[in-house]
Design an enzyme around this catalytic site. Structure first.
Site, PDB file in Angstrom:
ATOM      1  N   LYS A 174       0.866  -1.181   0.000  1.00 29.76           N
ATOM      2  CA  LYS A 174       0.000   0.000   0.000  1.00 29.76           C
ATOM      3  C   LYS A 174       0.901   1.228   0.000  1.00 29.76           C
ATOM      4  O   LYS A 174       1.405   1.660   1.039  1.00 29.76           O
ATOM      5  CB  LYS A 174      -0.901  -0.016   1.244  1.00 29.76           C
ATOM      6  N   GLY A 227       6.899   6.412   7.852  1.00 34.50           N
ATOM      7  CA  GLY A 227       6.042   7.599   7.866  1.00 34.50           C
ATOM      8  C   GLY A 227       6.254   8.354   9.165  1.00 34.50           C
ATOM      9  O   GLY A 227       7.310   8.234   9.784  1.00 34.50           O
ATOM     10  N   SER A 228       5.237   9.093   9.588  1.00 35.46           N
ATOM     11  CA  SER A 228       5.410   9.940  10.772  1.00 35.46           C
ATOM     12  C   SER A 228       5.437   9.107  12.049  1.00 35.46           C
ATOM     13  O   SER A 228       4.914   7.988  12.099  1.00 35.46           O
ATOM     14  CB  SER A 228       4.264  10.948  10.854  1.00 35.46           C
ATOM     15  N   GLY A 232       3.156   5.930  13.021  1.00 33.93           N
ATOM     16  CA  GLY A 232       3.916   4.715  13.303  1.00 33.93           C
ATOM     17  C   GLY A 232       3.595   4.151  14.685  1.00 33.93           C
ATOM     18  O   GLY A 232       3.433   2.934  14.854  1.00 33.93           O
ATOM     19  N   GLU A 249       9.926   2.990  10.580  1.00 35.48           N
ATOM     20  CA  GLU A 249      10.929   3.989  10.219  1.00 35.48           C
ATOM     21  C   GLU A 249      10.204   5.328  10.235  1.00 35.48           C
ATOM     22  O   GLU A 249       9.323   5.551   9.402  1.00 35.48           O
ATOM     23  CB  GLU A 249      11.435   3.652   8.810  1.00 35.48           C
ATOM     24  N   CYS A 283      13.475  12.070   5.600  1.00 31.29           N
ATOM     25  CA  CYS A 283      13.563  11.875   7.058  1.00 31.29           C
ATOM     26  C   CYS A 283      14.985  12.097   7.525  1.00 31.29           C
ATOM     27  O   CYS A 283      15.210  12.333   8.704  1.00 31.29           O
ATOM     28  CB  CYS A 283      12.985  10.549   7.525  1.00 31.29           C
ATOM     29  N   GLU A 384       9.790  18.014  13.651  1.00 29.14           N
ATOM     30  CA  GLU A 384      10.109  17.707  12.250  1.00 29.14           C
ATOM     31  C   GLU A 384       9.243  18.584  11.346  1.00 29.14           C
ATOM     32  O   GLU A 384       8.017  18.557  11.446  1.00 29.14           O
ATOM     33  CB  GLU A 384       9.833  16.227  11.955  1.00 29.14           C
TER      34      GLU A 384
HETATM   35  C1  UN1 Z   1      14.295   9.100   3.731  1.00 30.52           C
HETATM   36  O1  UN1 Z   1      14.592  10.265   3.901  1.00 30.52           O
HETATM   37  O2  UN1 Z   1      13.158   8.727   3.979  1.00 30.52           O
HETATM   38  O3  UN1 Z   1      20.088   8.794   3.068  1.00 30.52           O
HETATM   39  C2  UN1 Z   1      15.241   8.119   3.165  1.00 30.52           C
HETATM   40  C3  UN1 Z   1      19.277   9.343   2.346  1.00 30.52           C
HETATM   41  C4  UN1 Z   1      18.548   8.519   1.310  1.00 30.52           C
HETATM   42  C5  UN1 Z   1      17.351   7.867   1.879  1.00 30.52           C
HETATM   43  C6  UN1 Z   1      16.516   8.755   2.739  1.00 30.52           C
HETATM   44  N1  UN1 Z   1      19.434   7.537   0.752  1.00 30.52           N
HETATM   45  O4  UN1 Z   1      18.993  10.503   2.459  1.00 30.52           O
END
Ligand code: UN1
Length: 500
Positions: A174, A227-228, A232, A249, A283, A384
């Site tokens: 999804k 996601g957030s 999560g 994550e 992220c 964030e």
């Molecule tokens: C993410 O920001 O969700 O290291 C992943 C990095 C990328 C992956 C980021 N290779 O910024």
């Protein structure tokens, strides 16, 4: 290009059962990208049923042969890389070079996991007893629910799907609704590579309906979610009720430390790339810069000068430095944080505005924004933002820098610019993040190392690297007694030793 794009369930492209659809528009131009099936609980139910049936044969399909399918998928991705990247830029806005990088990460992960099909290492150990053999082998879980964000439309689904598949699991996927087309392209590639029907099922739609149904489905023993932190944590609670493995994550508030001995040109390059790449919607984005007061003025001036020269525009245009953000609500939320920062007393040193002039009129563009004189406890230094905004926090010592870096609820990525090797090693020891860079920004993780974070960023799992296989398998310990008599561990171990 407004064809209806549908779910892929049990080897068939099919409409959502209720016939519902949604649209996606290009965040740079407002043009229609496509119309997509909008799934509900009943579509998820069908997908899980098909994935369950497919699991019974896929789990027995030799892992090296699964690897051959992934290897072919990686080759097809490479062939289609340019088209995939262009479509990604149209769909979610990141500049074309970064979209190519996103596809490349997916290619790399797919090749890497293809190789794992010939390893899939377990353990063998000696036994306490004679004529007995001990080993522990990896077993797949069954149907994995894979829920992915829009910021890395090909890379993140590959980080999850490829280890799930190579381990012998089947998948219900999804993706974020904003990047349904990229998700669909990834599934097409797996089909073209020869993946058997039902092994990957694509269910398009939103988190509230399709995502939630997957998370709560009793026949989905594993959920992998990016996601957030708020969402999560809710996934973890729902998963716990059904005793699922949940791999999360989530958010980040990543910091770059610039020490007084740093190479400032290098530091400025690192900050620009990590704070404003993907319009700050990573992220791993550097949304804090912890700068030593001795170099604060010079760093700020250099940074502001460079930020002023950055060009906003359509990511397909090769001269664009920063593309749009993903949506209008995201744009507003970013700009609200700019107002929060000003109200808190931070100094707006660059940017700060939504842009709507000329070519930017129909897109969601936010200026790259730098705050200076930020205090570590301000909201813009704690929360964030997920946009092109970074906060410069002055400090007077290395010790204070480390405290500021660690003083947030998240723990994904951090970095330090210094020429002092002792300081670099001390940072490795004292910074509590899942990823740390020395003399580079906070972004750019490579797929063969563990990816993930501490504290509110994750729940102890890591993606990527060989440890990804640990998420998608569980252990079965096997004891083979070939002595021909009943030997009893613990009781007979010493006895057989003395009577031999
Ligand atoms: C993410 O920001 O969700 O290291 C992943 C990095 C990328 C992956 C980021 N290779 O910024």
């Amino acid at each position: 290009m407004a064809d209806l794009m549908r779910n892929f369930i049990g080897g068939q492209w099919i409409d959502a059962r209720a016939g519902a659809t949604f649209e996606r528009h290009n965040p740079a131009t407002g043009d229609l990208i496509g119309t997509f099936a909008k799934s509900d609980r009943s579509d998820v139910q069908t997908a899980v049923d098909k994935a369950k049936v497919a699991f019974e044969s896929w789990r027995l399909y030799p892992a090296p042969k699964r690897g051959e399918i992934l290897y072919r998928a990686a080759q097809i991705m490479l062939d289609r890389k340019e088209l995939l990247a262009r479509e990604m830029t149209e769909e979610m806005g990141k500049v074309i070079d970064e979209a190519r990088g996103d596809v490349q990460e997916a290619i790399d992960m797919t090749y890497y996991m293809a190789g794992e099909g010939r390893r899939m290492f377990g353990q063998t150990t000696p036994s306490e007893l004679r004529n007995k053999f001990n080993m522990s082998v990896r077993k797949p879980f069954g149907v994995c629910g894979i829920i992915t964000p829009w910021n890395f439309p090909m890379a993140i689904p590959s980080w999850k799907m490829m280890p799930a598949l190579i381990s012998g699991n089947t998948v219900v996927f999804k993706p974020a609704s904003f990047t349904s087309r990229s998700a669909l392209r990834l599934v097409e590639i797996l089909i073209d590579a020869g993946l058997p029907d039902g092994v990957v099922n694509l269910v398009l739609g939103n988190g509230q309906e399709a995502g939630d149904a997957l998370i709560r489905h009793p026949d989905v023993p594993l959920i992998s979610f990016t996601g957030s932190t708020e969402t999560g944590n809710a996934v973890a609670v729902d998963g716990a009720r059904l005793n699922k493995r949940v791999s999360l994550e989530m958010g980040g508030k990543n910091a770059i430390i610039v020490m007084d001995d740093a190479d400032l040109s290098l530091a400025v390059d690192g900050i620009l790339w990590s704070a404003f790449g993907t319009s700050g919607q990573r992220c791993t984005a550097a949304s804090r810069v912890v700068v030593h007061r001795k170099v604060q003025k010079e760093l700020t001036e250099r940074l502001v000068a460079r930020v002023g020269g950055m060009r906003l525009g359509n990511g397909l245009d090769a001269t664009t430095d920063i593309g749009p953000v993903v949506s209008d609500p995201q744009l507003r939320s970013i700009n609200d944080y700019v107002k929060v920062g000003q109200a808190e007393g931070a100094r707006l040193a660059a940017g700060g505005k939504i842009l709507r002039e000329g070519d930017l009129a129909n897109g969601h563009f936010h200026e790259p924004t730098v705050f200076d004189e930020v205090r570590a406890d301000m909201r813009i230094a704690q929360e964030e933002i997920f946009g092109p905004v970074t906060a410069l926090i002055p400090v007077s010592s290395f010790k204070e820098a480390i405290e500021v870096v660690n003083g947030v609820r998240y723990g994904l990525s951090a970095s330090i610019f210094t020429q002092d090797v002792n300081q670099a090693f001390r940072a490795m020891q004292d910074i509590y993040t899942g990823i740390l860079y020395i003399n580079a920004g906070t972004t750019g993780a490579e797929i063969h190392l563990p990816f993930g974070g501490t504290k509110a960023t994750g729940n102890g799992h890591r993606e990527a690297g060989t440890v990804a296989i640990d998420v998608f398998t569980e252990w079965q310990s096997i004891y083979v007694d070939f002595s021909g008599r009943l030997q009893r561990a613990q009781i007979d171990a010493v006895e057989s030793e003395t009577s031999a």
